[in-house]
Scaffold this motif. Structure first.
Motif, PDB file in Angstrom:
ATOM      1  N   GLU A  98       1.170  -1.084   0.109  1.00  0.00           N
ATOM      2  CA  GLU A  98      -0.091  -0.082   0.127  1.00  0.00           C
ATOM      3  C   GLU A  98       0.785   1.277  -0.116  1.00  0.00           C
ATOM      4  O   GLU A  98       0.552   2.171  -0.622  1.00  0.00           O
ATOM      5  CB  GLU A  98      -0.923  -0.109   1.206  1.00  0.00           C
ATOM      6  N   ALA A 102       3.128   3.933  -5.402  1.00  0.00           N
ATOM      7  CA  ALA A 102       3.364   5.256  -6.066  1.00  0.00           C
ATOM      8  C   ALA A 102       4.556   5.371  -6.434  1.00  0.00           C
ATOM      9  O   ALA A 102       4.703   6.325  -7.219  1.00  0.00           O
ATOM     10  CB  ALA A 102       2.859   6.471  -4.948  1.00  0.00           C
ATOM     11  N   SER A 124      -9.212  -1.130  -7.456  1.00  0.00           N
ATOM     12  CA  SER A 124      -8.736  -0.571  -8.642  1.00  0.00           C
ATOM     13  C   SER A 124      -8.538   0.735  -8.693  1.00  0.00           C
ATOM     14  O   SER A 124      -7.671   1.507  -9.046  1.00  0.00           O
ATOM     15  CB  SER A 124      -9.245  -1.368  -9.841  1.00  0.00           C
ATOM     16  N   ARG A 125      -9.608   1.429  -8.224  1.00  0.00           N
ATOM     17  CA  ARG A 125      -9.842   2.917  -8.128  1.00  0.00           C
ATOM     18  C   ARG A 125      -8.482   3.546  -7.406  1.00  0.00           C
ATOM     19  O   ARG A 125      -8.110   4.416  -7.749  1.00  0.00           O
ATOM     20  CB  ARG A 125     -11.003   3.459  -7.719  1.00  0.00           C
ATOM     21  N   ARG A 126      -8.324   2.894  -6.262  1.00  0.00           N
ATOM     22  CA  ARG A 126      -7.326   3.387  -5.093  1.00  0.00           C
ATOM     23  C   ARG A 126      -5.851   3.199  -5.998  1.00  0.00           C
ATOM     24  O   ARG A 126      -5.045   3.957  -5.664  1.00  0.00           O
ATOM     25  CB  ARG A 126      -7.375   2.601  -3.963  1.00  0.00           C
ATOM     26  N   ALA A 128      -5.432   3.035  -9.004  1.00  0.00           N
ATOM     27  CA  ALA A 128      -5.315   3.947 -10.321  1.00  0.00           C
ATOM     28  C   ALA A 128      -4.804   5.715  -9.652  1.00  0.00           C
ATOM     29  O   ALA A 128      -4.144   6.356 -10.022  1.00  0.00           O
ATOM     30  CB  ALA A 128      -6.472   4.081 -10.908  1.00  0.00           C
ATOM     31  N   ASP A 129      -5.312   5.959  -8.471  1.00  0.00           N
ATOM     32  CA  ASP A 129      -5.029   7.202  -7.903  1.00  0.00           C
ATOM     33  C   ASP A 129      -3.513   7.102  -7.304  1.00  0.00           C
ATOM     34  O   ASP A 129      -3.010   8.275  -7.402  1.00  0.00           O
ATOM     35  CB  ASP A 129      -6.036   7.361  -6.765  1.00  0.00           C
ATOM     36  N   LEU A 130      -3.133   6.072  -6.727  1.00  0.00           N
ATOM     37  CA  LEU A 130      -1.786   6.031  -6.359  1.00  0.00           C
ATOM     38  C   LEU A 130      -0.811   5.908  -7.278  1.00  0.00           C
ATOM     39  O   LEU A 130       0.475   6.434  -7.236  1.00  0.00           O
ATOM     40  CB  LEU A 130      -1.596   4.956  -5.338  1.00  0.00           C
ATOM     41  N   THR A 132       1.094   6.635 -10.443  1.00  0.00           N
ATOM     42  CA  THR A 132       1.312   7.688 -11.548  1.00  0.00           C
ATOM     43  C   THR A 132       1.375   6.889 -12.987  1.00  0.00           C
ATOM     44  O   THR A 132       1.755   5.709 -12.892  1.00  0.00           O
ATOM     45  CB  THR A 132       2.819   8.368 -11.466  1.00  0.00           C
ATOM     46  N   GLU A 135      -4.027   3.871 -15.897  1.00  0.00           N
ATOM     47  CA  GLU A 135      -5.456   4.363 -16.315  1.00  0.00           C
ATOM     48  C   GLU A 135      -6.323   2.994 -15.897  1.00  0.00           C
ATOM     49  O   GLU A 135      -5.918   1.989 -16.381  1.00  0.00           O
ATOM     50  CB  GLU A 135      -5.176   4.444 -17.751  1.00  0.00           C
ATOM     51  N   LEU A 136      -7.564   3.595 -15.516  1.00  0.00           N
ATOM     52  CA  LEU A 136      -8.355   2.473 -15.060  1.00  0.00           C
ATOM     53  C   LEU A 136      -9.576   2.522 -16.117  1.00  0.00           C
ATOM     54  O   LEU A 136      -9.995   3.484 -16.293  1.00  0.00           O
ATOM     55  CB  LEU A 136      -8.865   2.983 -13.681  1.00  0.00           C
TER      56      LEU A 136
END
Length: 173
Positions: A98, A102, A124-126, A128-130, A132, A135-136
């Protein structure tokens, strides 16, 4: 990588980033499960391997998928053993990424079935946010195994992502 394979691929990319041009993670399970999260599944694998596999396959597919896909999924999973499945779950729980994803900085395509009952879409959303460069793409109507249920669509998404980035896998001579 697909499902629990995502955590392995992420760890490999973290350890040897130069060996990766990019990543494709499909319904990727990468977060550390809470203590005891797999206890019921492990107990089921030990008590009645076949029934547990049948339930797992049913959870992987959306219900609209064919009986042939259910039979094929069950056939594939029966090639394993209860202990191998338990070992996978145990190893999976031991990887903690976790706070490290990034830093990867690789182009990544995350594909997730909107109706996945195995790995939460929020994971997967998390990711994609973390990450760089991630793309989700969420596939409506798909469960946990879109690589099986809509392989041409998955392949087209991979081509679109990596052709646009001019990322080509190395070919051994």
């Amino acid at each position: 990588a697909e499902s629990a394979g995502a955590v392995v691929a992420l760890e490999a990319a973290r350890r040897a980033p130069r060996r990766f041009a990019g990543m494709v993670l499909i319904d990727g399970s990468w977060t550390t499960p809470p203590d005891g999260a797999h206890d019921a599944l492990i107990a089921g694998l030990r008590a009645d391997f076949d029934a547990t596999l049948k339930a797992f396959v049913s959870n992987c597919l959306t219900g609209r998928d064919s009986a042939d896909m259910h039979r094929w999924g069950l056939h594939m999973l029966r090639r394993s053993t209860p202990q191998a499945a338990i070992d996978l779950l145990t190893c999976r729980a031991a990887l903690h990424l976790e706070d490290r994803v990034a830093s990867l900085g690789l182009p990544a395509l995350l594909i997730h079935g909107a109706e996945d009952r195995i790995t939460p879409l929020a994971d997967s959303r998390r990711l994609a946010d973390l990450m760089t460069g991630a793309e989700l793409v969420v596939l409506p109507g798909q469960g946990h195994v879109p690589i099986v249920t809509v392989p041409a669509q998955v392949a087209a998404l991979i081509r679109r992502k990596f052709d646009a980035l001019s990322v080509r896998p190395a070919v051994a001579a």
